[in-house]
Structure formats: structure tokens, C-alpha cells
Design a protein around this motif. Structure first.
Motif, PDB file in Angstrom:
ATOM      1  N   SER A  23      38.822  41.350  38.275  1.00 20.64           N
ATOM      2  CA  SER A  23      38.460  40.302  39.229  1.00 20.64           C
ATOM      3  C   SER A  23      37.321  40.687  40.161  1.00 20.64           C
ATOM      4  O   SER A  23      37.352  41.737  40.807  1.00 20.64           O
ATOM      5  CB  SER A  23      39.677  39.931  40.083  1.00 20.64           C
ATOM      6  OG  SER A  23      40.676  39.327  39.299  1.00 20.64           O
ATOM      7  N   SER A  24      36.342  39.823  40.242  1.00 25.84           N
ATOM      8  CA  SER A  24      35.278  39.919  41.236  1.00 25.84           C
ATOM      9  C   SER A  24      34.431  38.664  41.187  1.00 25.84           C
ATOM     10  O   SER A  24      34.203  38.097  40.114  1.00 25.84           O
ATOM     11  CB  SER A  24      34.390  41.142  41.000  1.00 25.84           C
ATOM     12  OG  SER A  24      33.478  41.305  42.078  1.00 25.84           O
ATOM     13  N   ASP A  37      36.753  40.544  46.097  1.00 21.38           N
ATOM     14  CA  ASP A  37      37.363  41.513  45.192  1.00 21.38           C
ATOM     15  C   ASP A  37      36.301  42.304  44.429  1.00 21.38           C
ATOM     16  O   ASP A  37      35.158  41.849  44.260  1.00 21.38           O
ATOM     17  CB  ASP A  37      38.367  40.858  44.249  1.00 21.38           C
ATOM     18  CG  ASP A  37      39.679  40.529  44.964  1.00 21.38           C
ATOM     19  OD1 ASP A  37      39.950  41.141  46.021  1.00 21.38           O
ATOM     20  OD2 ASP A  37      40.439  39.657  44.491  1.00 21.38           O
ATOM     21  N   GLY A  39      36.847  44.682  41.298  1.00 25.31           N
ATOM     22  CA  GLY A  39      37.536  45.419  40.265  1.00 25.31           C
ATOM     23  C   GLY A  39      36.612  46.392  39.550  1.00 25.31           C
ATOM     24  O   GLY A  39      35.387  46.378  39.715  1.00 25.31           O
ATOM     25  N   SER A  62      41.355  40.945  48.421  1.00 27.91           N
ATOM     26  CA  SER A  62      42.551  40.114  48.568  1.00 27.91           C
ATOM     27  C   SER A  62      43.827  40.936  48.651  1.00 27.91           C
ATOM     28  O   SER A  62      44.754  40.589  49.389  1.00 27.91           O
ATOM     29  CB  SER A  62      42.650  39.119  47.410  1.00 27.91           C
ATOM     30  OG  SER A  62      42.783  39.812  46.169  1.00 27.91           O
ATOM     31  N   HIS A  68      41.587  44.673  41.512  1.00 30.26           N
ATOM     32  CA  HIS A  68      40.883  43.934  42.552  1.00 30.26           C
ATOM     33  C   HIS A  68      40.092  44.841  43.505  1.00 30.26           C
ATOM     34  O   HIS A  68      39.354  44.321  44.341  1.00 30.26           O
ATOM     35  CB  HIS A  68      41.871  43.086  43.362  1.00 30.26           C
ATOM     36  CG  HIS A  68      42.507  42.004  42.553  1.00 30.26           C
ATOM     37  ND1 HIS A  68      42.119  40.680  42.608  1.00 30.26           N
ATOM     38  CD2 HIS A  68      43.500  42.060  41.632  1.00 30.26           C
ATOM     39  CE1 HIS A  68      42.850  39.967  41.767  1.00 30.26           C
ATOM     40  NE2 HIS A  68      43.695  40.781  41.164  1.00 30.26           N
ATOM     41  N   CYS A  69      40.260  46.171  43.354  1.00 29.79           N
ATOM     42  CA  CYS A  69      39.569  47.039  44.317  1.00 29.79           C
ATOM     43  C   CYS A  69      39.103  48.384  43.757  1.00 29.79           C
ATOM     44  O   CYS A  69      38.446  49.141  44.474  1.00 29.79           O
ATOM     45  CB  CYS A  69      40.438  47.280  45.548  1.00 29.79           C
ATOM     46  SG  CYS A  69      41.991  48.147  45.216  1.00 29.79           S
ATOM     47  N   CYS A 147      49.065  40.116  50.171  1.00 31.45           N
ATOM     48  CA  CYS A 147      47.961  39.485  49.444  1.00 31.45           C
ATOM     49  C   CYS A 147      47.571  38.181  50.131  1.00 31.45           C
ATOM     50  O   CYS A 147      48.416  37.466  50.662  1.00 31.45           O
ATOM     51  CB  CYS A 147      48.390  39.194  48.001  1.00 31.45           C
ATOM     52  SG  CYS A 147      47.104  38.493  46.951  1.00 31.45           S
ATOM     53  N   SER A 212      43.854  34.275  44.947  1.00 26.27           N
ATOM     54  CA  SER A 212      44.053  35.443  44.110  1.00 26.27           C
ATOM     55  C   SER A 212      45.483  35.459  43.579  1.00 26.27           C
ATOM     56  O   SER A 212      46.164  34.442  43.555  1.00 26.27           O
ATOM     57  CB  SER A 212      43.739  36.690  44.944  1.00 26.27           C
ATOM     58  OG  SER A 212      43.940  37.856  44.214  1.00 26.27           O
ATOM     59  N   GLU A 233      44.528  31.510  40.417  1.00 23.31           N
ATOM     60  CA  GLU A 233      44.940  32.313  39.271  1.00 23.31           C
ATOM     61  C   GLU A 233      45.815  31.499  38.323  1.00 23.31           C
ATOM     62  O   GLU A 233      46.608  30.652  38.752  1.00 23.31           O
ATOM     63  CB  GLU A 233      45.672  33.564  39.741  1.00 23.31           C
ATOM     64  CG  GLU A 233      47.082  33.352  40.247  1.00 23.31           C
ATOM     65  CD  GLU A 233      48.104  34.195  39.483  1.00 23.31           C
ATOM     66  OE1 GLU A 233      48.414  33.849  38.324  1.00 23.31           O
ATOM     67  OE2 GLU A 233      48.599  35.177  40.058  1.00 23.31           O
ATOM     68  N   HIS A 271      41.977  34.908  36.008  1.00 23.68           N
ATOM     69  CA  HIS A 271      42.967  35.979  36.012  1.00 23.68           C
ATOM     70  C   HIS A 271      43.902  35.842  34.814  1.00 23.68           C
ATOM     71  O   HIS A 271      45.120  35.897  34.929  1.00 23.68           O
ATOM     72  CB  HIS A 271      43.765  35.982  37.332  1.00 23.68           C
ATOM     73  CG  HIS A 271      44.430  37.301  37.618  1.00 23.68           C
ATOM     74  ND1 HIS A 271      45.722  37.575  37.238  1.00 23.68           N
ATOM     75  CD2 HIS A 271      43.982  38.426  38.234  1.00 23.68           C
ATOM     76  CE1 HIS A 271      46.047  38.803  37.617  1.00 23.68           C
ATOM     77  NE2 HIS A 271      45.001  39.342  38.222  1.00 23.68           N
TER      78      HIS A 271
END
Length: 308
Positions: A23-24, A37, A39, A62, A68-69, A147, A212, A233, A271
Motif C-alpha cells: 500500500s502507498s 502509507d 509499503g 495509517s 503500510h510502513c 489504525c 485503510s 479496502e 488492498h
């Protein structure tokens, strides 16, 4: 009209696949670039979409699941190698701050810019960012860990001046900004000319919501009323509803129910679980509840347009 666009960098879920990235997104509002985000693999996607690394001013995270990070510290390191000097602002759950600080000390010493961390409360809806043209609000979600989503609202433009009326009443240039902001005009004879005779309404602001990872929240629509575009999502289809409930995710139908109840202009799905080789089933299921639905895909650019 100034641009308001969403660039999809990744729309897959946690398990890596050859079809989708983690995710981004980049939200582009009037020339400003905001990342949602980050990912793993986000940097490569930025290269592919020709979005300048140096234009990203703010990152919103998120939640602290890796898809996500995990790309964040690598991107910060690249910023350093590119000679960035402008501060980078990161808005994320508070638990990220000590981990990020440790990573910065290990991998990113000697940066010529500051990484400014802003802890967000994922349990309440609040404005966490504002400038002259935009606000960003948190949207509380329900996932396995803390979240939230993010709601981008463009501010309405100032009222539009009617030039012929300005000439008619010989209004000086020095007063134009006041009139754009709603002031009436008083003539030398004491006549009050109401603002609505001197101007027309400004352009309404547009809006985009990013929801998210979350299980279905029946009342989520109350926080998203009349949003122009909603990204929600849609990890599973209804035949996996039990799995969605177990892992705090949503089905495509549930995402569509949120969009319909919110009176959204358009729904964007994403997602996707790695179990789906094609997302046609996901799209078809959502469209049974909300016709104006599209699948997100890497490289997709969504133009946020005002409601007709």
C-alpha cells in the motif's frame, strides 16, 4: 481548476505478489504532494510514475503493519542521498516514533533535513494538518492494531469578482480581496451594495477519503458524508466474509455499502488478498451495491472532480 489527483503506487495486501505492490498513494493537491502509507517497494513505484522524491513534503501512516510502513526508512535514506534540505513531516501512530528514531540513528546519520514526527490519535476524528488550501482529518477505523484513515478536504475558493460591477461602482483595487472574502461595499452616498451583487460563489472544495485496513463499520459513512471519492479496502469477496471478520478486513460488498450510505461520488477498491489472481469478482460484487466503483491498480491516476 487546480489539480487534485491521487496516484496509486501500491494496492496489494500484506503477502507480496508479482501483480501488486504494498500500500502507498500520493495525493496531489494544487501542486503539493502528500504520501499515504509507504509499503515496501514504494521508492521503485515513485520512479515508475515519475513523481519527484523531492516534492513529497508529508507522509501519513495509517497503522504499523509492515505492508503500510516498511518502505519509510528506505525512502528517508534516499532523500538524504539526494541532498534533501526541506523538513519531512510524518504523521503516524505514536508507537512508530521510538522505532523510527532508532532506525534513523542506525541508517540515516548526517541528514541535512529534519524528520518531524507528529503522533496521531487513531481513536478520534480530528484535523491533523491544515494549510491555506487544504485540511486533512483522521478517520478512526477498526483493525487488529491502532489504525485510521485520512480525509483530505480542499477548501472552497474565495468568491469570484464580477468585474463589470466593480467598474460600475468604481471600487478601488485595494478593496478587491475584502470583497472576495465577503465584504459589502458602501458608496460615497452611503448606499450599501451587498456582496452577492458584486461576486458569485467560489468553487466548492473537493474531497478524498482513504480508508485503510478495517473491518466493516456500519456507521463509518457518518464520517464520510458526500465525499467525492472514497478509497476503501476490499481485501475479500463475500465468500470469505468469515475470514474478513477474523482478520479485521472488509469485503468488496461491505466497502460498497459504506460508499452508498455515505453518498460518495465514486468508490475505489484496493488492498486485494493475494488469493485473487484477478480482481473481476471483487469489482462485480461491489457494483451490485454501488455502481460507480473502480478497481485501483499501480500507475492509476484518479482525478478528483467536483460533484455535478
Amino acid at each position: 481548476m487546480e489539480p487534485f489527483r491521487v496516484h496509486i503506487l501500491g494496492c496489494g495486501s500484506a503477502l507480496p505478489t508479482l501483480r501488486h505492490n504494498a500500500s502507498s498513494q500520493i495525493v496531489e493537491v494544487r501542486g503539493k504532494m502528500f504520501m499515504i502509507d509507504c509499503g515496501e517497494g514504494t521508492q521503485v513505484q515513485l520512479r515508475r510514475t515519475h513523481i519527484s522524491f523531492m516534492k513529497i513534503r508529508t507522509v501519513f501512516i495509517s497503522h504499523l503493519h509492515g505492508d503500510h510502513c516498511f518502505g519509510l526508512i528506505g525512502m528517508i535514506s534516499t532523500f538524504g542521498m539526494l541532498g534533501r534540505t526541506a523538513d519531512l513531516h510524518i504523521y503516524a501512530p505514536k508507537e512508530l516514533e521510538p522505532m523510527l528514531e532508532m532506525q534513523l540513528q542506525l541508517f540515516c546519520t548526517g541528514l541535512d533535513f529534519k524528520v518531524v514526527f507528529h503522533a496521531i490519535d487513531t481513536t478520534r476524528q480530528a484535523v491533523i494538518y491544515e494549510d491555506h488550501s487544504l485540511t486533512v482529518e483522521t478517520v478512526p477505523l477498526e483493525h487488529r492494531i491502532a489504525c485510521c484513515g485520512f480525509l483530505f478536504r480542499e477548501k472552497d475558493t474565495a468568491r469570484h469578482i464580477l468585474r463589470d460591477m466593480l467598474d460600475c461602482y468604481e471600487i478601488p483595487v485595494s478593496q478587491i480581496n475584502n470583497i472576495k472574502l465577503g465584504a459589502d461595499w458602501v458608496t460615497e452616498d452611503g448606499e450599501v451594495v451587498p456582496n452577492n451583487r458584486l461576486t458569485t460563489a467560489g468553487t466548492p472544495g473537493r474531497s478524498y477519503a482513504y480508508c485503510s485496513d478495517t473491518r466493516y463499520i456500519p456507521k463509518l459513512y457518518e464520517r464520510l458524508k458526500d465525499v467525492d471519492v472514497l478509497y476503501h479496502e476490499s481485501t475479500y469477496t463475500e465468500d470469505c466474509a468469515d475470514r474478513a471478520k477474523l482478520y479485521y478486513h472488509s469485503t468488496a460488498r461491505q466497502a460498497a455499502l459504506v460508499a452508498k450510505a455515505a453518498n460518495a461520488g465514486k468508490l475505489i477498491l484496493g488492498h486485494y488478498s493475494a488469493r485473487y489472481e484477478r480482481e473481476d469478482r471483487i469489482l462485480q460484487e461491489a457494483r451490485t451495491e454501488f455502481a460507480n466503483t473502480e478497481l485501483s491498480n499501480e500507475g492509476m491516476v484518479i482525478n478528483i472532480l467536483p460533484r455535478s
